[in-house]
Design an enzyme around this catalytic site. Structure first.
Site, PDB file in Angstrom:
ATOM      1  N   ASP A 118       0.850  -1.186   0.000  1.00  0.00           N
ATOM      2  CA  ASP A 118       0.000   0.000   0.000  1.00  0.00           C
ATOM      3  C   ASP A 118       0.891   1.243   0.000  1.00  0.00           C
ATOM      4  O   ASP A 118       1.679   1.449   0.928  1.00  0.00           O
ATOM      5  CB  ASP A 118      -0.889  -0.036   1.247  1.00  0.00           C
ATOM      6  N   GLY A 119       0.766   2.055  -1.040  1.00  0.00           N
ATOM      7  CA  GLY A 119       1.606   3.238  -1.150  1.00  0.00           C
ATOM      8  C   GLY A 119       1.439   4.205   0.002  1.00  0.00           C
ATOM      9  O   GLY A 119       2.405   4.814   0.467  1.00  0.00           O
ATOM     10  N   ASP A 136       1.379   8.277  -8.882  1.00  0.00           N
ATOM     11  CA  ASP A 136       0.521   8.062 -10.053  1.00  0.00           C
ATOM     12  C   ASP A 136      -0.319   6.818  -9.803  1.00  0.00           C
ATOM     13  O   ASP A 136      -0.286   5.858 -10.559  1.00  0.00           O
ATOM     14  CB  ASP A 136       1.393   7.903 -11.308  1.00  0.00           C
TER      15      ASP A 136
END
Length: 252
Positions: A118-119, A136
């Site tokens: 998970d970013g 992005d």
């Protein structure tokens, strides 16, 4: 296009191919990523070239962190044309990572790795201190809330090295687009530049941790000379656009 969902609940990514390109889709109407079959490392979509405009503000990154792999356009470009940088890419969707070979994404190694995770959590943990952070991350419903909250942008600021730059791809049609911009301004103390893409409905936001937007920047020609000629050709227009935007901001 099928609306099948993967185990994480997102629309399953679909690959389409023509005689000249290979594209990644999460919906029938939106292209997530495009690869030119004759030049797989090229940045085929203008917004990706605009995101690389961060090099005008941070020309020598040692670590580039990306949130969202997609078809790997930015990851491949940075890996090939920034040989002094390490590149780490965080992607939450295992089905997207499974397509890395289809888009000729490099294998993991000393200078490159794709992290299944998970970013937002990765940024919050601040396990690394990148000089450039490229955000992005989209799914079939747009930009996930966890990747555009005030807390997320605060964590992005804290994660970056001093002098680091964040580049964010935003969709102008998002009903919270203006709020996203405001959040970035708050997190980055107004050290923010917004560049609209005249070919699509995207905007790229460049935000700095430090005085890069106020200090003299490396000249466009100098940045171009520092790059491989192929990369320089692709980014020349971007550098001119970002350079003009910086001057307009200073003269406002």
């Amino acid at each position: 296009m099928s609306d099948a969902r993967n185990p994480g609940g997102n629309a399953r990514p679909v690959v389409r191919e023509t005689s000249t390109s290979r594209t990644l889709h999460f919906s029938a109407v939106t292209i997530q990523s495009r690869m030119d079959l004759a030049d797989p490392d090229a940045l085929a979509l203008k917004y990706t070239r605009t995101m690389m405009g961060f090099l005008l503000l941070q020309p020598a990154p040692r670590l580039v962190t990306m949130i969202g792999l997609g078809g790997g356009s930015l990851a491949k470009f940075c890996h090939r044309y920034l040989p002094a940088a390490r590149v780490e890419v965080v992607e939450i969707d295992a089905a997207v990572i499974a397509l890395r070979d289809a888009f000729l994404v490099p294998p993991d190694g000393p200078r490159f790795r794709v992290i299944h995770g998970d970013g937002a959590q990765h940024v919050r943990r601040r396990a690394t201190r990148p000089d450039a952070l490229l955000v992005d991350g989209f799914d079939d419903e747009g930009q996930p809330a966890r990747l555009c909250s005030q807390r997320f942008y605060d964590h992005c600021y804290s994660m970056l090295n001093t002098g680091g730059v964040m580049a964010v791809n935003l969709h102008q049609g998002d009903h919270e687009y203006d709020e996203h911009i405001d959040r970035i301004h708050r997190s980055f103390h107004d050290a923010v530049l917004v560049i609209d893409d005249d070919e699509s409905s995207n905007s790229v936001v460049l935000a700095c941790r430090g005085p890069a937007l106020e200090a003299p920047v490396r000249g466009v020609e100098r940045c171009i000379r520092a790059l491989d000629p192929v990369a320089a050709t692709q980014l020349a227009e971007t550098f001119e656009t970002v350079g003009r935007a910086i001057e307009e901001r200073r003269n406002a």
